[in-house]
Design an enzyme around this catalytic site. Sequence first.
Site, PDB file in Angstrom:
ATOM      1  N   ARG A  29       0.774  -1.213   0.036  1.00 58.80           N
ATOM      2  CA  ARG A  29      -0.010   0.109   0.008  1.00 58.80           C
ATOM      3  C   ARG A  29       0.950   1.277  -0.038  1.00 58.80           C
ATOM      4  NH1 ARG A  29      -4.964  -1.855  -0.021  1.00 58.80           N
ATOM      5  NH2 ARG A  29      -5.280  -3.771   1.084  1.00 58.80           N
ATOM      6  N   ASP A  30       0.420   2.106  -0.746  1.00 60.00           N
ATOM      7  CA  ASP A  30       1.252   3.692  -0.917  1.00 60.00           C
ATOM      8  C   ASP A  30       0.961   4.259   0.490  1.00 60.00           C
ATOM      9  OD1 ASP A  30       2.124   5.384  -3.631  1.00 60.00           O
ATOM     10  OD2 ASP A  30       1.683   6.536  -1.638  1.00 60.00           O
ATOM     11  N   ILE A  31       2.010   4.694   0.685  1.00 63.33           N
ATOM     12  CA  ILE A  31       2.254   5.568   2.171  1.00 63.33           C
ATOM     13  C   ILE A  31       1.561   6.831   2.080  1.00 63.33           C
ATOM     14  CG2 ILE A  31       4.229   7.075   1.705  1.00 63.33           C
ATOM     15  CD1 ILE A  31       5.451   5.929   4.426  1.00 63.33           C
ATOM     16  N   ASN A  87       4.426   6.437 -13.576  1.00 61.18           N
ATOM     17  CA  ASN A  87       4.957   7.848 -13.737  1.00 61.18           C
ATOM     18  C   ASN A  87       6.449   7.569 -14.080  1.00 61.18           C
ATOM     19  OD1 ASN A  87       2.732   9.251 -13.124  1.00 61.18           O
ATOM     20  ND2 ASN A  87       3.165   9.029 -10.807  1.00 61.18           N
ATOM     21  N   VAL A  96      10.234   7.933  -7.047  1.00 63.03           N
ATOM     22  CA  VAL A  96      11.084   7.011  -6.593  1.00 63.03           C
ATOM     23  C   VAL A  96      11.574   6.213  -7.671  1.00 63.03           C
ATOM     24  CG1 VAL A  96      11.123   4.804  -5.178  1.00 63.03           C
ATOM     25  CG2 VAL A  96       9.736   6.758  -4.420  1.00 63.03           C
ATOM     26  N   HIS A 100       7.490   1.241 -10.825  1.00 65.64           N
ATOM     27  CA  HIS A 100       6.300   0.856 -10.050  1.00 65.64           C
ATOM     28  C   HIS A 100       5.071   1.081 -10.846  1.00 65.64           C
ATOM     29  CE1 HIS A 100       7.811   4.658  -8.546  1.00 65.64           C
ATOM     30  NE2 HIS A 100       6.472   5.194  -8.485  1.00 65.64           N
ATOM     31  N   HIS A 102       1.190   2.133 -10.003  1.00 65.29           N
ATOM     32  CA  HIS A 102       0.227   2.602  -9.244  1.00 65.29           C
ATOM     33  C   HIS A 102      -1.208   1.987  -9.570  1.00 65.29           C
ATOM     34  CE1 HIS A 102       2.326   6.173  -7.585  1.00 65.29           C
ATOM     35  NE2 HIS A 102       3.094   6.057  -8.682  1.00 65.29           N
TER      36      HIS A 102
HETATM   37  P1  DGP Z   1       5.982   8.283  -8.034  1.00 59.71           P
HETATM   38  O1  DGP Z   1       5.606   9.629  -7.823  1.00 59.71           O
HETATM   39  O2  DGP Z   1       5.207   7.615  -9.336  1.00 59.71           O
HETATM   40  O3  DGP Z   1       7.475   7.900  -8.149  1.00 59.71           O
HETATM   41  O4  DGP Z   1       5.268   7.645  -6.757  1.00 59.71           O
HETATM   42  C1  DGP Z   1       6.077   7.222  -5.790  1.00 59.71           C
HETATM   43  C2  DGP Z   1       5.031   6.544  -4.601  1.00 59.71           C
HETATM   44  O5  DGP Z   1       5.719   6.071  -3.757  1.00 59.71           O
HETATM   45  C3  DGP Z   1       4.284   7.852  -3.816  1.00 59.71           C
HETATM   46  O6  DGP Z   1       2.807   7.809  -4.317  1.00 59.71           O
HETATM   47  C4  DGP Z   1       4.748   7.723  -2.567  1.00 59.71           C
HETATM   48  C5  DGP Z   1       5.125   6.230  -2.285  1.00 59.71           C
HETATM   49  N1  DGP Z   1       6.212   6.051  -1.367  1.00 59.71           N
HETATM   50  C6  DGP Z   1       7.311   6.653  -1.398  1.00 59.71           C
HETATM   51  N2  DGP Z   1       8.144   6.355  -0.130  1.00 59.71           N
HETATM   52  C7  DGP Z   1       7.275   5.166   0.243  1.00 59.71           C
HETATM   53  C8  DGP Z   1       7.579   4.233   1.275  1.00 59.71           C
HETATM   54  O7  DGP Z   1       8.733   4.166   2.129  1.00 59.71           O
HETATM   55  N3  DGP Z   1       6.618   3.381   1.700  1.00 59.71           N
HETATM   56  C9  DGP Z   1       5.460   3.312   0.750  1.00 59.71           C
HETATM   57  N4  DGP Z   1       4.724   2.463   1.144  1.00 59.71           N
HETATM   58  N5  DGP Z   1       5.210   4.035  -0.160  1.00 59.71           N
HETATM   59  C10 DGP Z   1       6.132   5.131  -0.631  1.00 59.71           C
END
Ligand code: DGP
Length: 114
Positions: A29-31, A87, A96, A100, A102
């Site tokens: 799950r996204d943070i 992205n 990041v 990945h 979403h």
């Molecule tokens: P993007 O902007 O497409 O690179 O999305 C990166 C996503 O990753 C963003 O929605 C927040 C998520 N994210 C960043 N760091 C962490 C983390 O440490 N844990 C989790 N679960 N999600 C993270």
Amino acid sequence: MSNCIFCKIVREEAPAAIVYRDEQVTAFRDIHPAAPTHILIVPNRHIDSVNALTAEDESLAGHLLTVAGQLAAREGIAETGYRVITNTGPHGGQTVSHLHVHLIGGQPMRHPMG
Ligand code: DGP
């Protein structure tokens, strides 16, 4: 990559709410969820972005989408619909540098593309 946060999550060296894992990908799950369902699906092997995919990664790239669909069904959002977004780079909003996907759903998507 030792400093990559998603590599650390894959290796379970950093905490995350993991919802799926197999030999190729991990989903968690996204943070910062943008909707009731917001899951990230990542390859277990570090790949920077779509830019770094090669022909040898075609099965893996397809698997990321297949898992997205399976998780959408499991989350109960397959019928109502959802977005699958990857992205890439600065203009794509990638923050990041580990490829990945979403999976976002559970409410109508409000943001137009672009
Ligand atoms: P993007 O902007 O497409 O690179 O999305 C990166 C996503 O990753 C963003 O929605 C927040 C998520 N994210 C960043 N760091 C962490 C983390 O440490 N844990 C989790 N679960 N999600 C993270």
